[in-house]
Design a protein around this motif. Structure first.
Motif, mmCIF file in Angstrom:
data_model
loop_
_atom_site.group_PDB
_atom_site.id
_atom_site.type_symbol
_atom_site.label_atom_id
_atom_site.label_comp_id
_atom_site.label_asym_id
_atom_site.label_seq_id
_atom_site.Cartn_x
_atom_site.Cartn_y
_atom_site.Cartn_z
ATOM 1 N N GLU A 47 20.040 23.499 17.730
ATOM 2 C CA GLU A 47 21.636 23.182 16.340
ATOM 3 C C GLU A 47 21.860 21.558 17.193
ATOM 4 N N HIS A 74 27.384 20.622 13.760
ATOM 5 C CA HIS A 74 27.330 20.857 12.325
ATOM 6 C C HIS A 74 28.145 22.781 11.953
ATOM 7 N N ASN A 75 28.785 22.325 12.925
ATOM 8 C CA ASN A 75 29.691 24.058 12.518
ATOM 9 C C ASN A 75 30.257 23.609 10.891
ATOM 10 N N GLU A 77 30.289 21.678 8.801
ATOM 11 C CA GLU A 77 29.271 21.601 7.895
ATOM 12 C C GLU A 77 28.841 22.829 7.000
ATOM 13 N N LYS A 78 27.699 23.365 8.041
ATOM 14 C CA LYS A 78 27.366 24.573 8.000
ATOM 15 C C LYS A 78 28.014 25.896 7.044
ATOM 16 N N ARG A 79 29.070 25.961 8.307
ATOM 17 C CA ARG A 79 29.754 27.102 8.253
ATOM 18 C C ARG A 79 31.235 28.016 8.806
ATOM 19 N N ASN A 83 33.823 22.765 15.310
ATOM 20 C CA ASN A 83 32.454 22.200 15.858
ATOM 21 C C ASN A 83 32.462 23.158 17.542
#
Length: 321
Positions: A47, A74-75, A77-79, A83
């Motif tokens: 990641e 990527h926290n 945007e993904k989850r 971050n």
């Protein structure tokens, strides 16, 4: 063992409390009453994350422990998660037993903002009127709120690599009743105080962007290779830091030292200004720069303070560990 959940932190830890905790531990470090352990920080190969440990022992405050965590880019945007992710663990220095586990996400933002605001309190000119911000992400808003409390700023100017994020800063400035203006980097010459809070690996703030008498707080560089400001700027400035060893190895000073523009012995601890053993700013024309690398003792200081508040307000969870 006590647990203070992340969700409780906002109602417990104020900016004033964070400022006081960080200021005291910086002074203890300069008095050799507190020391940090070597930092472990690694790219884990998953990641694109950076993960590590920061710890230390404050003999004055009897605080021992570490912060575990890092940066997962990527926290968001993904989850939908921030971050920066971290947890602070405190131990009883008399017995070594686990004492507390504290959510560290908000505390990290608060202690980082407190460090730069401590530097502004002790190093910026008293007549500073324009505050410059480089960076407009999650932590930048905390930086701005804390900084605005340190001087009677009349204007905030901001630059970000992605200008669509600048409304984050504008909203905070408006809430404080201070006008905001987006500028290009050369426009930073208007600023009396500049805070850099990015995750960049190449400099954006150059020596030519900084006017005499400016105080700069570099708060984003905490890993080998990161860089927010031109190395030549450090050679023009009187440089202060939280911890010299981190400053020259993973902080903003790493590049100036590598280029021979600065020596480790040229860097002073901010704590020495706080406890009066260093004069700090000595003229209105002097450029001062704080290299805020982020030391484990900052995390321990704010975590210990929040544990005391959580116990006092009855929101700490006790578990048999």
């Amino acid at each position: 063992m006590l647990i203070v959940h992340e969700r409780e932190i906002a109602a417990l830890m104020t900016r004033d409390a964070a400022f006081s905790a960080v200021e005291k531990v910086f002074a203890a470090m300069a008095d050799a009453k507190a020391y940090n352990f070597p930092v472990v920080r690694e790219a884990i190969g998953h990641e694109d994350a950076l993960y590590g440990f920061k710890g230390g022992f404050d003999r004055a405050g009897l605080t021992l422990g570490l912060k575990a965590g890092g940066y997962w880019p990527h926290n968001l945007e993904k989850r939908g998660e921030i971050n920066h992710q971290s947890t602070v663990f405190l131990f009883d220095p008399d017995t070594g037993k686990a004492k507390a586990m504290v959510g560290g996400n908000l505390l990290t933002a608060l202690r980082t903002a407190a460090a730069s605001s401590v530097s502004i309190r002790h190093l910026a000119r008293d007549d500073a009127k324009v505050l410059g911000m480089i960076g407009a992400g999650h932590q930048a808003t905390f930086q701005l709120r804390a900084a605005l409390e340190q001087r009677a700023f009349e204007k905030v100017i901001g630059w970000n690599l992605h200008p669509e994020m600048l409304p984050n800063l504008e909203k905070v400035a408006q809430e404080a009743g201070v006008p905001f203006e987006a500028v290009e980097l050369p426009g930073m010459t208007e600023a009396d105080v500049i805070i850099t809070i990015t995750s960049a690996f190449s400099p954006s703030l150059m020596a030519e962007h900084v006017s005499p008498g400016t105080h700069i707080a570099c708060m984003g560089t905490d890993t080998k290779g990161k860089q927010e400001v031109e190395a030549a700027l450090l050679s023009r400035a009187t440089v202060f830091t939280d911890e010299v060893a981190q400053s020259v190895s993973i902080g903003e000073a790493q590049h100036a030292v590598a280029e021979g523009a600065l020596k480790a012995e040229d860097i002073a601890q901010l704590g020495a200004v706080i406890n009066g053993s260093h004069p700090g700013r000595q003229s209105a024309e002097e450029i001062t720069l704080f290299d805020g690398t982020g030391v484990g003792l900052q995390d321990l200081a704010v975590a210990a303070a929040v544990v005391d508040l959580a116990v006092e307000k009855g929101v700490a969870t006790e578990v048999d560990f």
